[in-house]
Write an enzyme that holds these catalytic residues in place. Structure first.
Site, PDB file in Angstrom:
ATOM      1  N   ASP A  35      68.175  -8.360 -10.733  1.00 31.91           N
ATOM      2  CA  ASP A  35      69.084  -9.228 -11.478  1.00 31.91           C
ATOM      3  C   ASP A  35      68.712  -9.408 -12.944  1.00 31.91           C
ATOM      4  OD1 ASP A  35      71.011  -9.769  -9.542  1.00 31.91           O
ATOM      5  OD2 ASP A  35      69.706 -11.225  -8.573  1.00 31.91           O
ATOM      6  N   ASP A  56      76.172  -4.780  -6.790  1.00 36.24           N
ATOM      7  CA  ASP A  56      76.005  -5.655  -7.956  1.00 36.24           C
ATOM      8  C   ASP A  56      75.138  -4.998  -9.039  1.00 36.24           C
ATOM      9  OD1 ASP A  56      76.045  -6.619  -5.302  1.00 36.24           O
ATOM     10  OD2 ASP A  56      75.634  -8.661  -5.908  1.00 36.24           O
TER      11      ASP A  56
END
Ligand code: GLY
Length: 414
Positions: free
Chosen positions: A128, A189
């Site tokens: 992330d 993602d």
């Protein structure tokens, strides 16, 4: 929505906007973009005052994350403690600064951005880093050229690159879940996080970061989609041999379903990868994954959280996916010729019209821009909520639309 219904809707939209050259279409928006950006700015100012304590002091280590149920103010999480969303609020502030030139907003953006620095001083937690750093430091650097921000971005890219497994050809998403998934896990993602690697390779970082990003996009394209271009959330690989093992879901309804935000990440991700590489295969793929999504949308162009939830039409929506896709389509339309360019732009306009309606705007209900996003449905978390990344991509999409309008106005003046 059936394909014919979808095409009819877009044809109606084209007529309403005015068929003709793109400049004509863009000169007659169906959304008052400046008014919508002004709505976002007012909400930001309201949130900033709510985030301050009675002495006017803000704790920048706490980043707005969501507003659930009947709450009216942002619930914050520690920006640096296993939190993937800490970059979105500073990113929103940077976009607001871009739109307004307000130095007070830039000051707040800088404070929230710098609160993330500690992340690059720790061992990498997961993939992330792209979300965390590119939305915050990335936008900050784009707008200010601050060399401190550049240093942080390069450090974050190097950290992210340590997750790359050359045998597999992708970044590991979650080191903490390797045992749970039985191997090297890659999630859709992560396509967004490749932008940080591309940026670093172009801005003084190791050129191999570019190759890693391209390898990740190619491997994901090969293994993480069905023949109809709908995506799987997770792909698992043998970390030693690199052999593909299986696909499954983490945040979707089932292993075989199309999780809405996963497909949105694919649309945004492959559009961005084409921008960075100019490789035709990525543009073709971006169009395929986009069309797979558009053909399955409900009438108001905002997806249910998972396209295959049997509870539809009583399943929750995911406005965040609509925001991500609207923003992506306002880029994708620039890479393709008519009639596809018009089709993608018109679809983005329809999405934003819906998001700007009373049904999705938070208005006086709470401090966010939008309602009705879904975070992690299987975990029972953030269902039908206001979530910070919906607001981030909503504002990004509005600013992309405003840029297009200025561009067409300038063309008309020539
Ligand atoms: N894990 C990122 C997302 O919820 O989309």
């Amino acid at each position: 929505m059936t394909t014919s219904h979808y095409l009819m809707l877009l044809a109606t939209a084209s007529l309403a906007i005015g068929i003709g050259c793109s400049a004509q279409r863009e000169a007659q928006p169906q959304i008052d973009v400046e008014q919508e950006i002004s709505y976002c700015r007012d909400k930001i100012m309201q949130s900033l005052s709510e985030l301050a304590d009675s002495d006017g002091v803000i704790d920048y280590s706490q980043a707005p994350r969501n507003i659930c149920g009947t709450d009216t103010r942002w619930a914050c999480r520690p920006a640096c403690a296993e939190e993937w969303c800490g970059g979105f609020w500073p990113g929103i502030l940077w976009y607001a600064y871009q739109a307004t030139g307000d130095n007070e907003i830039a000051y707040q953006a800088d404070k929230y951005t710098r609160a993330l620095q500690v992340i690059t001083e720790q061992p990498v937690l997961d993939h992330d880093l792209g979300f965390l750093f590119f939305c915050s430091y990335g936008n900050g650097y784009r707008l200010t050229g601050n060399p401190d921000y550049k240093r942080q971005l390069l450090a974050a890219a190097d950290s992210l690159a340590t997750l790359f497994n050359p045998a597999v050809g992708t970044l590991l998403a979650w080191p903490r879940h390797v045992a749970d998934y039985g191997g090297h896990n890659t999630i859709m993602d992560t396509m967004i996080n490749l932008e940080l690697l591309f940026w670093a390779a172009k801005n003084g970082g190791d050129y191999r970061l570019y190759d890693m990003a391209v390898a990740h996009a190619d491997t994901t394209m090969r293994y993480q989609f069905r023949p109809d271009y709908t995506s799987y959330h997770v792909a698992v690989y043998d970390p030693v041999t690199g052999k593909f093992l299986r696909c499954c879901t983490h945040q979707g309804y089932s292993d075989d379903s199309m999780w809405a935000r996963g497909q949105a990440w694919a649309i945004y991700g492959y559009t961005m990868v084409y921008r960075e590489t100019h490789e035709q295969r990525f543009l073709d793929f971006a169009e395929h994954v986009t069309d797979a999504y558009l053909e399955r949308l409900p009438d108001d162009m905002v997806p249910y959280w998972d396209f295959n939830d049997p509870a539809i039409p009583n399943a929750p929506r995911d406005a965040s996916a609509a925001c991500v896709v609207a923003s992506a389509l306002l880029e994708l339309k620039d890479y393709v010729d008519a009639p596809e360019s018009d089709r993608y732009r018109d679809a983005a306009v329809e999405m934003l019209k819906s998001l700007c309606s009373d049904r999705y705007k938070a208005g006086s209900q709470n401090s966010a821009f939008l309602l009705h996003s879904t975070g992690h449905h299987p975990a029972g978390s953030e269902i039908d909520a206001s979530i910070v990344y919906a607001d981030y991509y909503f504002l990004e999409a509005l600013e992309r639309m405003e840029r297009d309008q200025h561009h067409s106005t300038n063309l008309a003046k020539k």
